[in-house]
Design an enzyme around this catalytic site. Structure first.
Site, PDB file in Angstrom:
ATOM      1  N   LYS A  12       0.845  -1.199   0.000  1.00  0.00           N
ATOM      2  CA  LYS A  12       0.000   0.000   0.000  1.00  0.00           C
ATOM      3  C   LYS A  12       0.887   1.259   0.000  1.00  0.00           C
ATOM      4  O   LYS A  12       2.109   1.173   0.190  1.00  0.00           O
ATOM      5  CB  LYS A  12      -0.924  -0.057   1.225  1.00  0.00           C
ATOM      6  CG  LYS A  12      -1.911  -1.240   1.187  1.00  0.00           C
ATOM      7  CD  LYS A  12      -2.700  -1.338   2.492  1.00  0.00           C
ATOM      8  CE  LYS A  12      -3.731  -2.460   2.473  1.00  0.00           C
ATOM      9  NZ  LYS A  12      -4.444  -2.573   3.780  1.00  0.00           N
ATOM     10  N   TYR A  52     -12.131  -3.195  -2.946  1.00  0.00           N
ATOM     11  CA  TYR A  52     -12.651  -3.304  -1.578  1.00  0.00           C
ATOM     12  C   TYR A  52     -14.181  -3.298  -1.536  1.00  0.00           C
ATOM     13  O   TYR A  52     -14.757  -2.948  -0.497  1.00  0.00           O
ATOM     14  CB  TYR A  52     -12.086  -2.163  -0.722  1.00  0.00           C
ATOM     15  CG  TYR A  52     -10.652  -2.394  -0.268  1.00  0.00           C
ATOM     16  CD1 TYR A  52     -10.296  -3.519   0.493  1.00  0.00           C
ATOM     17  CD2 TYR A  52      -9.646  -1.485  -0.579  1.00  0.00           C
ATOM     18  CE1 TYR A  52      -8.995  -3.728   0.915  1.00  0.00           C
ATOM     19  CE2 TYR A  52      -8.327  -1.695  -0.146  1.00  0.00           C
ATOM     20  CZ  TYR A  52      -8.020  -2.812   0.605  1.00  0.00           C
ATOM     21  OH  TYR A  52      -6.720  -3.028   1.040  1.00  0.00           O
ATOM     22  N   ASN A 115      -1.570  -0.213   7.536  1.00  0.00           N
ATOM     23  CA  ASN A 115      -0.981  -1.539   7.773  1.00  0.00           C
ATOM     24  C   ASN A 115      -0.179  -2.081   6.590  1.00  0.00           C
ATOM     25  O   ASN A 115       0.076  -3.260   6.490  1.00  0.00           O
ATOM     26  CB  ASN A 115      -2.041  -2.530   8.272  1.00  0.00           C
ATOM     27  CG  ASN A 115      -3.150  -2.770   7.274  1.00  0.00           C
ATOM     28  OD1 ASN A 115      -3.144  -2.211   6.175  1.00  0.00           O
ATOM     29  ND2 ASN A 115      -4.099  -3.615   7.636  1.00  0.00           N
ATOM     30  N   HIS A 118      -1.519  -5.551   1.527  1.00  0.00           N
ATOM     31  CA  HIS A 118      -2.733  -6.339   1.319  1.00  0.00           C
ATOM     32  C   HIS A 118      -2.348  -7.726   0.837  1.00  0.00           C
ATOM     33  O   HIS A 118      -1.410  -7.881   0.061  1.00  0.00           O
ATOM     34  CB  HIS A 118      -3.616  -5.687   0.241  1.00  0.00           C
ATOM     35  CG  HIS A 118      -4.679  -6.619  -0.282  1.00  0.00           C
ATOM     36  ND1 HIS A 118      -5.886  -6.798   0.364  1.00  0.00           N
ATOM     37  CD2 HIS A 118      -4.694  -7.465  -1.350  1.00  0.00           C
ATOM     38  CE1 HIS A 118      -6.600  -7.699  -0.310  1.00  0.00           C
ATOM     39  NE2 HIS A 118      -5.906  -8.120  -1.344  1.00  0.00           N
ATOM     40  N   GLU A 129      -9.158 -10.937  -7.597  1.00  0.00           N
ATOM     41  CA  GLU A 129      -8.270  -9.781  -7.470  1.00  0.00           C
ATOM     42  C   GLU A 129      -7.188  -9.782  -8.552  1.00  0.00           C
ATOM     43  O   GLU A 129      -6.855  -8.734  -9.107  1.00  0.00           O
ATOM     44  CB  GLU A 129      -7.648  -9.766  -6.063  1.00  0.00           C
ATOM     45  CG  GLU A 129      -8.696  -9.454  -4.994  1.00  0.00           C
ATOM     46  CD  GLU A 129      -8.196  -9.628  -3.564  1.00  0.00           C
ATOM     47  OE1 GLU A 129      -6.994  -9.944  -3.365  1.00  0.00           O
ATOM     48  OE2 GLU A 129      -9.011  -9.447  -2.635  1.00  0.00           O
TER      49      GLU A 129
HETATM   50  N1  UDP Z   1      -9.292  -1.455   7.782  1.00  0.00           N
HETATM   51  C1  UDP Z   1      -9.388  -0.291   8.523  1.00  0.00           C
HETATM   52  N2  UDP Z   1     -10.090  -0.316   9.700  1.00  0.00           N
HETATM   53  C2  UDP Z   1     -10.721  -1.434  10.148  1.00  0.00           C
HETATM   54  C3  UDP Z   1     -10.628  -2.613   9.384  1.00  0.00           C
HETATM   55  C4  UDP Z   1      -9.903  -2.588   8.210  1.00  0.00           C
HETATM   56  O1  UDP Z   1      -8.833   0.748   8.146  1.00  0.00           O
HETATM   57  O2  UDP Z   1     -11.340  -1.389  11.219  1.00  0.00           O
HETATM   58  C5  UDP Z   1      -8.539  -1.436   6.522  1.00  0.00           C
HETATM   59  C6  UDP Z   1      -7.151  -2.046   6.675  1.00  0.00           C
HETATM   60  O3  UDP Z   1      -6.245  -1.298   5.838  1.00  0.00           O
HETATM   61  C7  UDP Z   1      -7.349  -3.438   6.124  1.00  0.00           C
HETATM   62  C8  UDP Z   1      -8.350  -3.168   5.007  1.00  0.00           C
HETATM   63  O4  UDP Z   1      -9.218  -2.192   5.553  1.00  0.00           O
HETATM   64  O5  UDP Z   1      -6.130  -3.993   5.666  1.00  0.00           O
HETATM   65  C9  UDP Z   1      -9.144  -4.352   4.528  1.00  0.00           C
HETATM   66  O6  UDP Z   1      -9.789  -4.957   5.640  1.00  0.00           O
HETATM   67  P1  UDP Z   1      -9.800  -6.541   5.795  1.00  0.00           P
HETATM   68  O7  UDP Z   1     -10.712  -6.871   6.914  1.00  0.00           O
HETATM   69  O8  UDP Z   1     -10.062  -7.179   4.467  1.00  0.00           O
HETATM   70  O9  UDP Z   1      -8.292  -6.848   6.289  1.00  0.00           O
HETATM   71  P2  UDP Z   1      -7.061  -7.540   5.532  1.00  0.00           P
HETATM   72  O10 UDP Z   1      -7.620  -8.601   4.626  1.00  0.00           O
HETATM   73  O11 UDP Z   1      -6.327  -6.450   4.784  1.00  0.00           O
HETATM   74  O12 UDP Z   1      -6.209  -8.121   6.640  1.00  0.00           O
HETATM   75 MG    MG Z   2      -9.125  -8.507   3.238  1.00  0.00          MG
END
Ligand code: UDP
Ligand code: MG
Length: 153
Positions: A12, A52, A115, A118, A129
């Protein structure tokens, strides 16, 4: 072939800005996975929202999309046996407060909204994806190291 599972991995904008591209690629390379596609690109809003779309009703969705648009990302496809699940383990838990040390998020991130990386969460979402980010396909080439990585390549 048994080892052709693929996953979509994306560094990211914060990961790019913080100079973590090489470190992240190194972890996937040294594990033994194969790089099939890689592009540094600015993302447009439609692509970020599509990527997303399952999270579109979440309160953090607008901020998440703006975050993805805030600078270039490094979009990649990695291949190998179990790469979807193992890739998620290499990345660590979504919230870096819960990511184990030794994982990418555990080592380099603090906030859930920054974080740095992805990774696809299942084989089916990975296929979706990869098709979304690399519509013209990925590189197919033989990997000379396969017999040194897989007992049955
Ligand atoms: N995210 C966020 N706040 C939250 C949950 C998710 O900003 O409370 C963001 C974070 O960058 C995360 C992304 O949304 O990586 C996608 O969420 P997902 O639950 O799919 O997590 P991932 O698969 O990336 O671990
Ligand atoms: Mg995810």
């Amino acid at each position: 072939m048994a080892n052709t599972e693929q996953t979509y991995i994306m560094i990211k904008p914060d990961g790019v800005q913080r100079g973590l591209v090489g470190e992240i690629i190194k972890r996937f390379e040294q594990k033994g996975f194969t790089l099939r596609a890689l592009e540094l690109k600015m993302v447009d809003r439609a692509l970020a929202e599509k990527h997303y779309e399952d999270l579109s009703s979440k309160p953090f969705f607008a901020g998440l999309v703006d975050y993805i648009l805030s600078g270039p990302v490094v979009a990649m496809v990695w291949e190998g046996k179990g790469v979807v699940l193992t890739g998620r383990k290499i990345i660590g838990a979504t919230n870096p407060a819960q990511s184990e040390p030794g994982t990418i998020r555990g080592d380099y991130a603090i906030d859930i909204g920054r974080n740095i990386i992805h990774g696809s969460d299942a084989v089916e979402s990975a296929q979706k994806e990869i098709a979304l980010w690399f519509p013209s396909g990925v590189a197919h080439y033989a990997t000379a190291l396969a017999p040194w990585i897989y007992e049955k390549p």
